[in-house]
Design a protein around this motif. Sequence first.
Motif: not given
Length: 445
Positions: A247-252, A272-282, A334-341
């Motif tokens: 994910a970090e490489n894709v975002l870069e 990049a869709s939101d999943e990439w940022y969540l996966l990379a911890g960005r 909610t799902g794992a993607l939106a949960y922290p927000y």
Amino acid sequence: MKNSKQKGHLISKVLPGSIAMELEIEAGDRLLSINDEEIRDIFDYQYQVESEYLEMLIEKPDKEQWLLEVEKEEDEDLGIVFENGLMDDYRTCRNKCIFCFIDQMPKGMRDTLYFKDDDSRLSFLQGNYVTLTNMSDYDIERIIKYRLAPINISFQTMNPALRCKMLNNRFAGEALKKADRLFEAGITMNGQIVLCKGVNDGEELRYSIRKLTEYLPVLESVSVVPVGLSRYREGLYPLEPFTADDAENVLEMIHEFQKEIYARHGTHFVHASDEWYLLAGRELPPDDNYDGYLQLENGVGMLRLLLDEFEEAYEGLKKELKRKESDKALSIATGALAYPYILEMSEKLMALLPGLTIHVYEIINHFFGEMITVAGLLTGHDIISQLKEKPLGERLLLSQSMLRSGEEVFLDDVTVAEMEKTLQVKVDIVKSSGYDFVEAVLQDR
């Protein structure tokens, strides 16, 4: 005139006070032609009815035909609703894509969930993405003639041979030439790349983005989304999930292109869709990085927009409330993607309203598999099983994205009423905006 042959398009409803009602057109009538032209589908109809003067041939249930003259404003609607929204059969997908989510669904679900559409008309009407493989020269010519836009295209890759492999269609590479024709005609497009690890990522992704920039500015945006992998993949192409480093490489790469393209064209173009940022911890990019949120349906910027809308509503609430007490308790799932927000937003509201309790629950997608993190693919059974015996308060808030469009039914046919009965709590369905979130939480405060 009498005609015993069944043809035309069945009218299911006539809107009150409309031109059609004044002309005594009724549900059960059939539209045969406009201006002596056959109406093949909704696009022919919409094109013809833009005229200020038109002649409509209507057939009544007793087969009597009426030729009606209409004079109206150029953009004035006739007020007719047809039994079939497309006024034609839906076109099914001819591809066998290696990443297709429908192929990853278990047996035994309702039939409509297994329908694969690749219908360009749904791209304009509903925002669906099409591969271009199901479109004829006539379809392209009609889009250009009618100036239909924008059209959403699933590119996946700009490497013709690789595209044939990914779509399992030997014509998939050649179909890319249809995008050339749309570009040359100035038909606005948006693009999508479903990224598959070891297939169209890395240098293939770099090549695809570079080629797609040649369509600027007619191609307004391109989203890069990670392939969704369910647990039902037996016998399918062996795809692997992306890691945090991936994910970090894709975002870069995407951020590198964004910087270059923005300097030249004033748009970020590739997102990049939101999943990439969540996966990379960005952290999510700021609002102005999303160029007006052209690809929300692809999960590009949904969380940023949600947070910004929440902040605006929250700031207004602070001025209005000035720390008022509340004794309400409710829950959100909610799902794992939106949960922290969602958790972050809920904690801010609880800090502002002492006594307000919001239980926020992350629902793991056991049905499709834990790698599926979006709320829209959660099932009623997963929600119920994971909330049983949990404190839910007076109401349970759920996202509207979890339900079948226009109905109160989850993917697995569990109804909202059944969930309320099982969990013994009122379920409130909330639209996917930060404003609606705050309003739903404060309801009956």
